[in-house]
Design an enzyme around this catalytic site. Structure first.
Site: not given
Ligand code: SAH
Length: 471
Positions: A250, A272, A385
């Protein structure tokens, strides 16, 4: 070739060791594992050797060596500190055709002893032809790191499998194909990782298909890449990346993580990111199935943890329906990683007894979170998100009775070099956020624990502490 390598079955065979010091003791310890009948001859003997003799693990003759000691011996190892004596015994052994090794005297030896890695029943022997024991040891250490700890158990399991395949696969070609698929494929990999049952199941599947139409068996590993800092990868994730033939990742996955993958693995971005269409889920599922069906080791790499707002479940359902083997390597999800690096403990005995992860995204699709549970005192809520929906989230929380003074913070690019954290209250967070011009990805954290950031922040120079005081 200066030496002919052999593995010598010494079970029940007589072996003579001349010498009673440390070196002799080391040789005894090694030989004991072979089931040889050991005799030690030496006038002075290390206490360890005396103890072993008392325990009947060896025969001890406490005197000088005499030529009759060679009677009936299969192998002789000479380790006295006197070079002339050593050479004399070597010559005597030679004249009687008994293979002899003189420790640290290659010229006087008929055979030399390699450096070994012993993973019963797997044995790896390394020799530099006596030129450099140090080099041999270094080589052995390299191999040691490279050969899985469970390789011996794997070998024993393969032996056990041989029995059950005999009946099913009569043709030796079929058997070879079957074992190649087991050893090269997911079955052996599972076994080595400690999942013997999973390995057995895959082997059974293979057995069922090999005799009919041999089919390549690929598998998909769903891997969590963590929130950004590449050092937050798990060791399993790293191994999966280094074993992969194809990686579908992704957009959220940092380049530093992809750099850790096997060089010749194909890397496909199925991009994505929130608000960006990229490949459709259907297309991604189809790609996963296509590559795995070609027999490839496919890694599906996702930001954070694959089961937290990562559609990991949906992808596995598609694989299950297509009867493709899969496994999952969890990752540190953004909330866990981001909170840790922001100095915001998600639970705390004084401030929060529970934590909820919510997506701020789904409202269009009609699935609203249960706002009432999110405003209960003593809870922490992390919105994934959520940045684009910040206004609406704050309104909803206030509408359902959350106090306007409740601390709220945003962690942007958590755990990454560009991490920024802002803290405020539900009343002020919108203004503070729009002034701060934060980059995605970002998390919204709501709850009393957010206030701890001002004392517990430790990562990054850009942490903007104290904004909550402007409330
Ligand atoms: N599977 C991922 C989440 C995917 S949804 C997980 O477990 O983290 C994507 C959302 O994750 C983003 O919109 C944001 O809200 C959050 N996100 C992912 N990486 C991030 C980061 N390094 N810092 C802050 N938010 C993050």
């Amino acid at each position: 070739m200066n030496y002919f390598p052999v593995f010598f079955d010494l079970t029940g065979q007589k072996v003579l060791i001349v010498g009673g010091g440390e070196v002799a003791l080391r040789k005894v310890s090694l030989l004991e594992r072979t089931g040889a009948l050991i005799t030690v001859v030496a006038p002075e003997v290390a206490p360890e050797l005396v103890a072993r003799a008392a325990a009947r693990q060896l025969t001890l003759n406490r005197r000088e060596f005499a030529p009759e000691d060679l009677d009936g011996m299969r192998l002789v190892i000479v380790a006295t500190s006197r070079r002339a004596v050593n050479r004399w015994i070597a010559t005597l052994s030679e004249s009687r055709n008994i293979p002899v090794n003189v420790v640290d005297d290659r010229e006087a030896s008929r055979f030399i002893v390699p450096a070994i890695i012993d993973r019963e029943p797997v044995l790896v022997a390394v020799s530099t032809g006596g030129t450099s024991p140090v080099l041999a040891r270094r080589l052995r250490e390299k191999l040691e790191a490279f050969i899985p700890t469970r390789i011996g158990e794997l070998a024993s399991w393969l032996r056990a499998l041989r029995g059950s395949t005999r009946k099913k696969l009569r043709d030796s070609d079929e058997r070879r194909r079957f074992f190649e698929a087991v050893v090269d494929g997911p079955a052996a990999r599972r076994f080595i990782e400690g999942d013997s049952q999973g390995a057995q199941r895959i082997a059974q599947q293979l057995l069922a298909t090999t005799s009919a139409a041999p089919r390549a068996t690929g598998e998909v590993t769903l891997v969590g890449a963590g929130p950004g800092d590449p050092e937050l990868l798990t060791i399993k994730a790293l191994r999966a990346l280094q074993d992969a033939d194809v990686i579908l990742y992704d957009r959220l996955v940092p380049a530093e993580v992809l750099d850790l993958a096997r060089r010749d693995a194909a890397q496909i971005c199925v991009g994505k990111a929130a608000g960006n269409i990229g490949s459709t889920q259907h297309e991604i599922n189809a790609l996963l199935i296509e590559h795995a069906t070609q027999g490839k080791r496919v890694v599906r790499l996702k930001g954070g943890d694959p089961f937290i707002f990562g559609r990991g479940g949906e992808e596995l359902q598609a694989l299950a329906a297509a009867q493709i083997n899969f496994s999952v390597v969890p990752g540190i999800t953004a909330a866990i990683g981001g909170a840790a690096y922001a100095g915001i403990p998600l639970t705390h005995r004084d401030y929060a007894q529970s934590v909820t992860f919510v997506t701020g995204h789904n409202q269009d699709e009609g699935t609203e979170p249960d706002w009432r549970t999110l405003v209960v005192p003593g809870t922490t809520t992390v919105f994934y998100m959520g940045l684009a929906r910040l206004d609406r989230i704050v309104e909803k929380l206030l509408e359902h009775g959350a106090p306007a003074t409740r601390p709220a913070g945003i962690i942007a690019q958590g755990t990454m070099a560009g991490q920024r954290v802002i803290t405020a209250t539900l009343a002020t967070i919108r203004g503070v956020a729009s002034d701060a011009k934060l980059n995605s990805p970002a998390l919204l954290v709501v709850g009393d624990v957010v206030a701890l950031h001002s004392t517990l922040a430790w990562f990054g120079v850009n942490a903007e502490i104290g904004l909550s005081q402007t409330a």
